[in-house]
Motif scaffolding. Structure first.
Motif, mmCIF file in Angstrom:
data_model
loop_
_atom_site.group_PDB
_atom_site.id
_atom_site.type_symbol
_atom_site.label_atom_id
_atom_site.label_comp_id
_atom_site.label_asym_id
_atom_site.label_seq_id
_atom_site.Cartn_x
_atom_site.Cartn_y
_atom_site.Cartn_z
ATOM 1 N N LEU A 1 0.810 -1.286 -0.008
ATOM 2 C CA LEU A 1 0.050 0.026 -0.047
ATOM 3 C C LEU A 1 1.037 1.317 0.292
ATOM 4 O O LEU A 1 0.367 2.410 0.427
ATOM 5 N N GLY A 2 1.963 0.942 -0.248
ATOM 6 C CA GLY A 2 2.845 2.353 -0.653
ATOM 7 C C GLY A 2 3.873 2.391 0.494
ATOM 8 O O GLY A 2 4.084 1.363 1.469
ATOM 9 N N PHE A 3 4.464 3.760 0.829
ATOM 10 C CA PHE A 3 5.404 3.834 1.795
ATOM 11 C C PHE A 3 4.841 4.920 2.679
ATOM 12 O O PHE A 3 4.364 5.866 2.233
ATOM 13 N N VAL A 4 5.096 4.983 4.005
ATOM 14 C CA VAL A 4 4.991 5.913 5.041
ATOM 15 C C VAL A 4 6.003 6.161 5.891
ATOM 16 O O VAL A 4 7.007 5.344 5.866
ATOM 17 N N SER A 5 6.262 7.329 6.467
ATOM 18 C CA SER A 5 7.154 7.562 7.231
ATOM 19 C C SER A 5 7.252 6.801 8.509
ATOM 20 O O SER A 5 6.385 6.485 9.307
ATOM 21 N N SER A 6 8.723 6.492 8.850
ATOM 22 C CA SER A 6 8.838 5.826 10.180
ATOM 23 C C SER A 6 9.034 6.725 11.320
ATOM 24 O O SER A 6 9.620 6.367 12.290
ATOM 25 N N ALA B 1 6.764 17.021 11.573
ATOM 26 C CA ALA B 1 5.801 17.945 11.975
ATOM 27 C C ALA B 1 4.744 17.895 10.691
ATOM 28 O O ALA B 1 4.825 17.590 9.858
ATOM 29 N N GLN B 2 3.448 18.052 11.313
ATOM 30 C CA GLN B 2 2.098 18.281 10.670
ATOM 31 C C GLN B 2 1.807 16.893 9.997
ATOM 32 O O GLN B 2 0.876 16.627 9.307
ATOM 33 N N MET B 3 2.464 15.601 10.419
ATOM 34 C CA MET B 3 2.190 14.478 9.999
ATOM 35 C C MET B 3 1.026 13.760 10.933
ATOM 36 O O MET B 3 1.234 14.216 12.397
ATOM 37 N N GLU B 4 0.274 12.705 10.608
ATOM 38 C CA GLU B 4 -0.458 12.202 11.684
ATOM 39 C C GLU B 4 -0.056 10.682 11.550
ATOM 40 O O GLU B 4 0.182 9.960 10.833
ATOM 41 N N PRO B 5 -0.530 10.147 13.004
ATOM 42 C CA PRO B 5 0.014 8.705 13.301
ATOM 43 C C PRO B 5 -0.990 7.912 12.504
ATOM 44 O O PRO B 5 -2.239 7.955 12.354
ATOM 45 N N LEU B 6 -0.237 6.619 11.884
ATOM 46 C CA LEU B 6 -1.203 5.677 11.223
ATOM 47 C C LEU B 6 -1.292 4.597 12.081
ATOM 48 O O LEU B 6 -0.330 3.862 12.233
ATOM 49 N N ILE C 1 1.754 9.644 8.455
ATOM 50 C CA ILE C 1 1.519 9.814 7.020
ATOM 51 C C ILE C 1 1.145 11.302 7.022
ATOM 52 O O ILE C 1 0.593 11.994 8.044
ATOM 53 N N GLU C 2 1.352 11.826 5.554
ATOM 54 C CA GLU C 2 0.952 13.162 5.319
ATOM 55 C C GLU C 2 -0.624 13.216 5.328
ATOM 56 O O GLU C 2 -1.043 12.386 4.538
ATOM 57 N N PRO C 3 -1.025 14.227 5.768
ATOM 58 C CA PRO C 3 -2.712 14.380 5.743
ATOM 59 C C PRO C 3 -3.133 14.653 4.203
ATOM 60 O O PRO C 3 -2.190 15.606 3.483
ATOM 61 N N TYR C 4 -4.086 13.909 3.923
ATOM 62 C CA TYR C 4 -4.828 14.431 2.402
ATOM 63 C C TYR C 4 -6.204 14.317 2.583
ATOM 64 O O TYR C 4 -6.803 13.312 2.965
ATOM 65 N N PRO C 5 -6.947 15.163 2.294
ATOM 66 C CA PRO C 5 -6.505 16.692 2.122
ATOM 67 C C PRO C 5 -5.568 17.289 3.413
ATOM 68 O O PRO C 5 -5.542 16.705 4.457
ATOM 69 N N ILE C 6 -4.896 18.164 2.650
ATOM 70 C CA ILE C 6 -3.697 18.850 3.904
ATOM 71 C C ILE C 6 -4.433 19.480 5.036
ATOM 72 O O ILE C 6 -5.783 19.633 5.111
ATOM 73 N N ALA C 7 -3.573 19.222 6.035
ATOM 74 C CA ALA C 7 -4.269 19.745 7.582
ATOM 75 C C ALA C 7 -4.604 21.399 7.498
ATOM 76 O O ALA C 7 -3.800 22.044 6.647
ATOM 77 N N PRO C 8 -5.377 21.901 8.152
ATOM 78 C CA PRO C 8 -6.094 20.967 9.319
ATOM 79 C C PRO C 8 -7.304 20.752 8.938
ATOM 80 O O PRO C 8 -8.041 20.990 7.883
ATOM 81 N N ARG C 9 -7.682 19.320 9.368
ATOM 82 C CA ARG C 9 -8.914 18.667 8.899
ATOM 83 C C ARG C 9 -9.754 18.724 10.068
ATOM 84 O O ARG C 9 -9.597 18.447 11.372
ATOM 85 N N ALA C 10 -11.017 18.742 9.840
ATOM 86 C CA ALA C 10 -12.002 18.804 10.708
ATOM 87 C C ALA C 10 -11.996 17.681 11.485
ATOM 88 O O ALA C 10 -12.094 16.484 10.934
#
Length: 530
Positions: A119-124, A128-133, A169-178
């Motif tokens: 399913l692709g690659f996510v940050s380990s 900043a501005q990333m959300e926990p998966l 993971i980088e938020p998509y749509p970009i932050a901030p999200r409701a």
């Protein structure tokens, strides 16, 4: 000296002037592409070699799946965009895998396991501005389903149980999200304890929304469906609460009634007229007066509790008042004892999701000392919010200094280090003796970290003198959100904007001269003197 001509030269002929005016009114011809790249056609920015990671739900809500891309498999529809995953490996990333409904990560160099799907690659690393998966579990009466969740905006976040954090993971749509509304939760409901002063009792309510008013307190969340290891939480029309292991009882103590009625006369910190009034009202209650007919409480099974303790779940104690027979449900055994209730036992374990911090409404007029001075030990998970003193600087004589470069840096690592914070973290500098009921809220997100560091020693010194806690948050949630959260734990919260210590650009002033705080401090000193 350089001279610039700001006006156009006049034309020599009227026809030439008309042609110039016509040309100047035409819009400029800019270069354009015949075909826009697909990545540019999205409404939200998407990095190169990245695709949306989308969670889909079956039309009958029986299953969930995740795809790298917008297209939903047959029989599914999109439920939530988890973020943007990379198609290629990059530094500090891991491959996200799915195999037979289970999710995991592995290094890029390891071969793909048999039957697994990439399913692709996510940050380990938590950038900043990333959300926990996260891997989380949705529990049903016939089993459990594993789902992926990303941040508090995920609709399954509040109704699922945390298993493991796979990466960021980088938020998509970009932050901030409701943040997702409570109405989308399908497997849990908030357990709300509501005080009914006129009826001299507490009742429980299971609802999808937090309570309104000052007399409601969220104890946690209940499961809406029974399953292995759960017990039903039942309430009758009189507000008596029970589970199969802890049946309802009405054991009032007539011998304690006279002592309870006269107890207000010994409250030394209360005005004598109020003592006599409280004793008279309690005596009237025993005589049959001051007992209005209460409305029936919500009766039946409110929801399901876990039978055994687990991470992220808190114990619910039931306590009975020896005179009124009121059933009081709380997370704090010590609180019930201080209120003069007899602790009956543990009803079960509720999810900590959505729970309010603190003890709830302070005044319970039929409790010991009307509810004042009761103690409790916070049982909610603290998460990544360390409490304790800030680390001392290397040289105690040195003053904190912030330069123009630090102010211009959007991450301001220098400012965060000055405040003793890691990116995305929180620190609470407690007042001497602890148990402060007032707090100063500060944020340190982006360049605000450098601004917050200006005069921070003055803030700590003044807060220590006045007995306030200082809470500094670098999660990026914002000052208003931090103040709203702290109101659940403190009686009063003072919001200190990052730029409030700036008299003018480049010049700092003392925290003691911040006008709103100085005015509030003067009110407190005058109240204490009177």
């Amino acid at each position: 000296m350089i001279r610039a001509e700001l006006e156009f030269a006049a034309a020599a002929h009227i026809a030439e002037q008309a042609a110039l005016d016509a040309m100047r009114a035409q819009p400029p011809l800019l270069p354009a592409l015949e075909h826009r790249p697909p990545r540019w056609q999205s409404t939200h920015w998407l990095a190169l070699q990245a695709r949306p990671l989308v969670k889909h739900v079956a039309v009958d809500w029986s299953a969930y799946c995740v795809t790298l891309g917008e297209w939903a498999p047959a029989g599914f529809r999109p439920a939530f965009h988890l973020g943007a995953a990379s198609l290629v490996s990059q530094p500090n990333t891991v491959r996200l895998l799915e195999a037979e409904g289970r999710y995991s990560v592995q290094p890029e160099y390891e071969p793909l396991p048999v039957g697994a799907r990439s399913l692709g690659f996510v940050s380990s690393a938590s950038l900043a501005q990333m959300e926990p998966l996260e891997r989380r579990l949705l529990r049903f009466d016939d089993g459990e389903i594993e789902v992926l969740c990303a941040g508090p905006a995920d609709p399954h976040y509040r109704e699922s149980e945390h298993v493991e954090t796979l990466g960021w993971i980088e938020p998509y749509p970009i932050a901030p999200r409701a943040t997702a509304g409570a109405g989308v939760r399908r497997t849990s409901r908030l357990l709300i304890r509501r005080q009914e002063p006129d009826a001299w009792r507490h009742t429980l309510l299971a609802a999808p929304e937090p309570p309104g008013g000052e007399l409601g307190h969220v104890l946690g969340s209940l499961l809406t469906r029974p399953g292995p290891g759960t017990v039903p939480l039942t309430q009758d029309a009189d507000g008596r609460v029970s589970t199969p292991e802890l049946p309802a009882r009405d054991e009032r103590d007539p011998l304690a009634a006279a002592k309870w009625a006269a107890a207000p006369l010994r409250w030394d910190d209360v005005d004598p007229s109020e003592r006599r009034s409280a004793a008279r009202i309690r005596a009237g209650y025993l005589a049959g007066r001051h007992r209005p007919e209460p409305q029936p409480a919500p009766s039946g099974v409110l929801g399901q509790l876990r039978r055994e303790p687990a991470e992220g779940w808190v114990a619910l104690y039931r306590a009975t008042h020896p005179v009124t027979g009121d059933h009081f449900v709380t997370r704090f055994e010590l609180e019930a004892a201080d209120l003069g209730y007899r602790v009956d036992g543990v009803l079960g374990y509720a999810s900590a999701l959505g729970a309010s911090r603190g003890a709830g409404p302070q005044t319970i007029h039929w409790a010991s000392r009307a509810g004042r001075g009761r103690r409790y030990e916070e049982s909610l998970p603290v998460g990544a919010a360390p409490r304790g003193p800030l680390p001392a600087p290397v040289d105690a004589e040195d003053e904190y200094a912030v330069g123009r470069v630090a102010l211009a840096q959007p991450g301001s690592a220098a400012g965060l280090a000055t405040l003793g914070l890691r990116p995305g973290g929180r620190i609470v500098h407690e007042a001497a003796g602890g148990a402060a009921r007032r707090a100063i809220a500060m944020t340190a997100d982006g360049a605000d970290a450098a601004l917050s560091a200006i005069g921070f020693d003055d803030v700590l010194a003044q807060a220590a003198e006045d007995g306030w806690d200082v809470v500094v948050d670098a999660s990026g949630a914002g000052l208003d959100a931090l103040v709203e959260e702290l109101h659940g734990s403190y009686d009063e919260v003072f919001a200190l904007p990052p730029d409030s210590l700036l008299e003018c650009p480049g010049a700092a002033r003392s925290f003691a001269h911040v006008e709103p705080y100085r005015r509030r401090r003067g009110e407190m000193l005058r109240a204490a003197a009177s």
